[in-house]
Write an enzyme that holds these catalytic residues in place. Structure first.
Site, PDB file in Angstrom:
ATOM      1  N   SER A  43       0.870  -1.179   0.000  1.00  0.00           N
ATOM      2  CA  SER A  43       0.000   0.000   0.000  1.00  0.00           C
ATOM      3  C   SER A  43       0.903   1.223   0.000  1.00  0.00           C
ATOM      4  O   SER A  43       2.083   1.133   0.380  1.00  0.00           O
ATOM      5  CB  SER A  43      -0.850  -0.016   1.276  1.00  0.00           C
ATOM      6  N   TYR A  66      -1.334  -0.760  10.630  1.00  0.00           N
ATOM      7  CA  TYR A  66      -1.525  -1.077   9.203  1.00  0.00           C
ATOM      8  C   TYR A  66      -0.333  -0.572   8.378  1.00  0.00           C
ATOM      9  O   TYR A  66       0.235  -1.319   7.575  1.00  0.00           O
ATOM     10  CB  TYR A  66      -2.820  -0.445   8.687  1.00  0.00           C
TER      11      TYR A  66
HETATM   12  N1  LIG Z   1      -8.704  -0.624  -0.641  1.00  0.00           N
HETATM   13  C1  LIG Z   1      -7.640   0.121  -0.422  1.00  0.00           C
HETATM   14  O1  LIG Z   1      -7.741   1.348  -0.284  1.00  0.00           O
HETATM   15  C2  LIG Z   1      -6.255  -0.493  -0.389  1.00  0.00           C
HETATM   16  C3  LIG Z   1      -5.176   0.348  -0.675  1.00  0.00           C
HETATM   17  C4  LIG Z   1      -3.896  -0.194  -0.660  1.00  0.00           C
HETATM   18  C5  LIG Z   1      -3.713  -1.523  -0.384  1.00  0.00           C
HETATM   19  N2  LIG Z   1      -4.782  -2.325  -0.079  1.00  0.00           N
HETATM   20  C6  LIG Z   1      -4.521  -3.719   0.215  1.00  0.00           C
HETATM   21  O2  LIG Z   1      -5.010  -4.503  -0.848  1.00  0.00           O
HETATM   22  C7  LIG Z   1      -5.387  -5.799  -0.371  1.00  0.00           C
HETATM   23  C8  LIG Z   1      -6.796  -6.108  -0.847  1.00  0.00           C
HETATM   24  O3  LIG Z   1      -7.681  -5.192  -0.228  1.00  0.00           O
HETATM   25  P1  LIG Z   1      -9.076  -4.752  -0.867  1.00  0.00           P
HETATM   26  O4  LIG Z   1      -9.060  -3.291  -0.971  1.00  0.00           O
HETATM   27  O5  LIG Z   1      -9.370  -5.560  -2.051  1.00  0.00           O
HETATM   28  O6  LIG Z   1     -10.035  -5.097   0.354  1.00  0.00           O
HETATM   29  P2  LIG Z   1     -11.268  -6.123   0.524  1.00  0.00           P
HETATM   30  O7  LIG Z   1     -12.224  -5.937  -0.598  1.00  0.00           O
HETATM   31  O8  LIG Z   1     -11.734  -5.922   1.915  1.00  0.00           O
HETATM   32  O9  LIG Z   1     -10.585  -7.551   0.359  1.00  0.00           O
HETATM   33  C9  LIG Z   1      -9.864  -8.174   1.394  1.00  0.00           C
HETATM   34  C10 LIG Z   1      -9.832  -9.648   1.123  1.00  0.00           C
HETATM   35  O10 LIG Z   1      -9.100 -10.320   2.170  1.00  0.00           O
HETATM   36  C11 LIG Z   1      -9.831 -11.457   2.578  1.00  0.00           C
HETATM   37  N3  LIG Z   1      -9.540 -11.799   3.969  1.00  0.00           N
HETATM   38  C12 LIG Z   1      -9.755 -11.025   5.058  1.00  0.00           C
HETATM   39  N4  LIG Z   1      -9.422 -11.699   6.174  1.00  0.00           N
HETATM   40  C13 LIG Z   1      -8.982 -12.921   5.771  1.00  0.00           C
HETATM   41  C14 LIG Z   1      -8.514 -14.064   6.452  1.00  0.00           C
HETATM   42  N5  LIG Z   1      -8.407 -14.080   7.790  1.00  0.00           N
HETATM   43  N6  LIG Z   1      -8.185 -15.165   5.735  1.00  0.00           N
HETATM   44  C15 LIG Z   1      -8.294 -15.165   4.381  1.00  0.00           C
HETATM   45  N7  LIG Z   1      -8.718 -14.103   3.679  1.00  0.00           N
HETATM   46  C16 LIG Z   1      -9.066 -12.989   4.363  1.00  0.00           C
HETATM   47  C17 LIG Z   1     -11.303 -11.061   2.392  1.00  0.00           C
HETATM   48  O11 LIG Z   1     -12.122 -12.201   2.235  1.00  0.00           O
HETATM   49  P3  LIG Z   1     -13.024 -12.886   3.387  1.00  0.00           P
HETATM   50  O12 LIG Z   1     -13.608 -11.788   4.226  1.00  0.00           O
HETATM   51  O13 LIG Z   1     -14.037 -13.635   2.586  1.00  0.00           O
HETATM   52  O14 LIG Z   1     -12.091 -13.782   4.122  1.00  0.00           O
HETATM   53  C18 LIG Z   1     -11.221 -10.290   1.088  1.00  0.00           C
HETATM   54  O15 LIG Z   1     -11.310 -11.188   0.013  1.00  0.00           O
HETATM   55  C19 LIG Z   1      -5.225  -5.754   1.141  1.00  0.00           C
HETATM   56  O16 LIG Z   1      -3.993  -6.345   1.480  1.00  0.00           O
HETATM   57  C20 LIG Z   1      -5.197  -4.268   1.452  1.00  0.00           C
HETATM   58  O17 LIG Z   1      -4.467  -4.008   2.613  1.00  0.00           O
HETATM   59  C21 LIG Z   1      -6.068  -1.844  -0.094  1.00  0.00           C
END
Ligand SMILES: NC(=O)c1ccc[n+]([C@@H]2O[C@H](COP(=O)([O-])OP(=O)(O)OC[C@H]3O[C@@H](n4cnc5c(N)ncnc54)[C@H](OP(=O)(O)O)[C@@H]3O)[C@@H](O)[C@H]2O)c1
Length: 257
Positions: free
Chosen positions: A135, A148
Site C-alpha cells: 500500500s 496497518y
Molecule cells: N482498498 C484500499 O484502499 C487499499 C489500498 C492499498 C492496499 N490495499 C490492500 O489490498 C489488499 C486487498 O484489499 P481490498 O481493498 O481488495 O479489500 P477487501 O475488498 O476488503 O478484500 C480483502 C480480502 O481479504 C480477505 N480476507 C480477510 N481476512 C482474511 C482471512 N483471515 N483469511 C483469508 N482471507 C481474508 C477477504 O475475504 P473474506 O472476508 O471472505 O475472508 C477479502 O477477500 C489488502 O492487502 C489491502 O491491505 C487496499
C-alpha cells in the site's frame, strides 16, 4: 498443472485479479481462490471460464495454512502466479482499537503473506510471478493507521528483498502500492476511525490498480504505484525528511476529527 493462487479473492482487488486474469490467460489450467467467505468465492467461480478450486481458508489460522500446504503437496501443481491480496486495515489511534484487531493485521498482512509465499515458491518455475499487495501506507509511518502502515512497510521491505533473492531463479516479484482504492476495505477500516479527507480525492478503481499491477508484473517491474498523486507522494517520501511529513499527517488527522 499450471495454476494461479489468489488470496483475498472474495472481494475487491483479489476478485478483480481473478476476473482480469480469467479473461487474459490461456496457459493456466486452474485458479485457486482463497478467502473465508465461500459463498462469494462460489459466485466468482461461476462467472469464470477457467476451472476453479475454492479454498475457504482463514489465513490467520495456522491449521488453515497447513491445509493449504497439504493440498499443494497432494496435487504438486506448477504455481505460475501467486497474488497475495488478503489483508485488512484498522484506522484509529493505537489505544482506541481492540488489541485483537490490531494484532490481527500483523497476522494476516505479514505472517500469512510470508507463509503463503514460502509455501508456493517450491512449486514455482522460471518466469513464475509473485504479486504482493502492500500500500502507499508502506512509504511512511502513519499516526491514526499505525499498525496497518507498519504492516505494509513490512510487506514492501520483505518483497523487495525477496525479489533480489529470487532473481537467479527467474521468479519475478512485484509489490503493489496503491493509495485508496474503492473496495470493501473501508467498511472494516473505518469502524474506529475515518479516512483523511485528502485521501478521498485520490481514490481509484480496483480495475485500474489491477490492470496496472498486471502490466508491471509482466514487465518484471519491482513496484506498481497507481495514479499520479500517489507516485508524487512516493517521490516526496524518498527525498523529504520523514519527521515533518509525519507531523503533517497527524495535524491533518486531528483536523479531520
Ligand atoms: N482498498 C484500499 O484502499 C487499499 C489500498 C492499498 C492496499 N490495499 C490492500 O489490498 C489488499 C486487498 O484489499 P481490498 O481493498 O481488495 O479489500 P477487501 O475488498 O476488503 O478484500 C480483502 C480480502 O481479504 C480477505 N480476507 C480477510 N481476512 C482474511 C482471512 N483471515 N483469511 C483469508 N482471507 C481474508 C477477504 O475475504 P473474506 O472476508 O471472505 O475472508 C477479502 O477477500 C489488502 O492487502 C489491502 O491491505 C487496499
Amino acid at each position: 498443472m499450471n495454476i494461479i493462487v489468489i488470496t483475498g479473492a472474495s472481494s475487491g482487488m483479489g476478485r478483480e485479479f481473478a476476473m482480469q486474469l480469467d479473461r487474459g490467460l490461456k496457459t493456466i489450467d486452474e485458479f485457486w481462490l482463497i478467502a473465508r467467505r465461500v459463498d462469494r468465492l462460489k459466485e466468482i467461480s461461476n462467472s469464470m471460464h477457467h476451472r476453479v478450486k475454492i479454498l475457504p481458508l482463514d489465513l490467520t489460522q495456522e491449521t488453515d495454512v497447513l491445509l493449504f500446504r497439504e493440498v499443494l503437496q497432494e496435487e504438486k501443481p506448477v504455481v505460475r502466479m501467486l497474488i497475495n491480496c488478503a489483508g485488512y486495515g484498522m484506522m484509529g489511534d493505537f489505544c482506541d482499537v481492540p488489541m485483537e484487531k490490531q494484532s490481527g493485521q500483523v497476522d494476516l498482512n505479514c505472517r500469512a503473506l510470508v507463509e503463503m509465499t514460502g509455501a508456493c515458491i517450491p512449486y514455482m518455475r522460471k518466469k513464475s510471478r509473485i504479486i504482493q499487495l502492500a500500500s502507499s501506507a508502506a512509504f511512511l509511518p502513519q499516526p491514526g493507521f499505525a499498525v496497518y502502515a507498519a504492516s505494509k512497510s513490512f510487506v514492501l521491505s520483505f518483497s523487495r528483498a525477496l525479489r533480489e533473492e529470487l532473481r537467479k531463479k527467474q521468479i519475478y516479484v512485484t509489490t503493489v502500492c496503491p493509495g485508496p482504492v474503492k473496495t470493501e476495505f473501508f467498511d472494516i477500516a473505518e469502524q474506529y476511525g475515518t479516512t483523511l479527507a485528502i485521501k478521498k480525492y485520490t481514490m481509484v478503481d480496483a480495475e485500474r490498480v489491477v490492470r496496472e499491477a498486471l502490466a508491471a508484473s509482466s514487465k518484471n517491474r519491482p513496484m506498481s504505484v497507481c495514479s499520479l498523486p500517489i507516485t508524487a507522494f512516493w517521490a516526496m517520501t524518498r527525498v523529504m525528511p520523514q519527521d515533518p511529513v509525519i507531523f503533517l499527517t497527524r495535524v491533518l488527522k486531528e483536523r479531520n476529527q
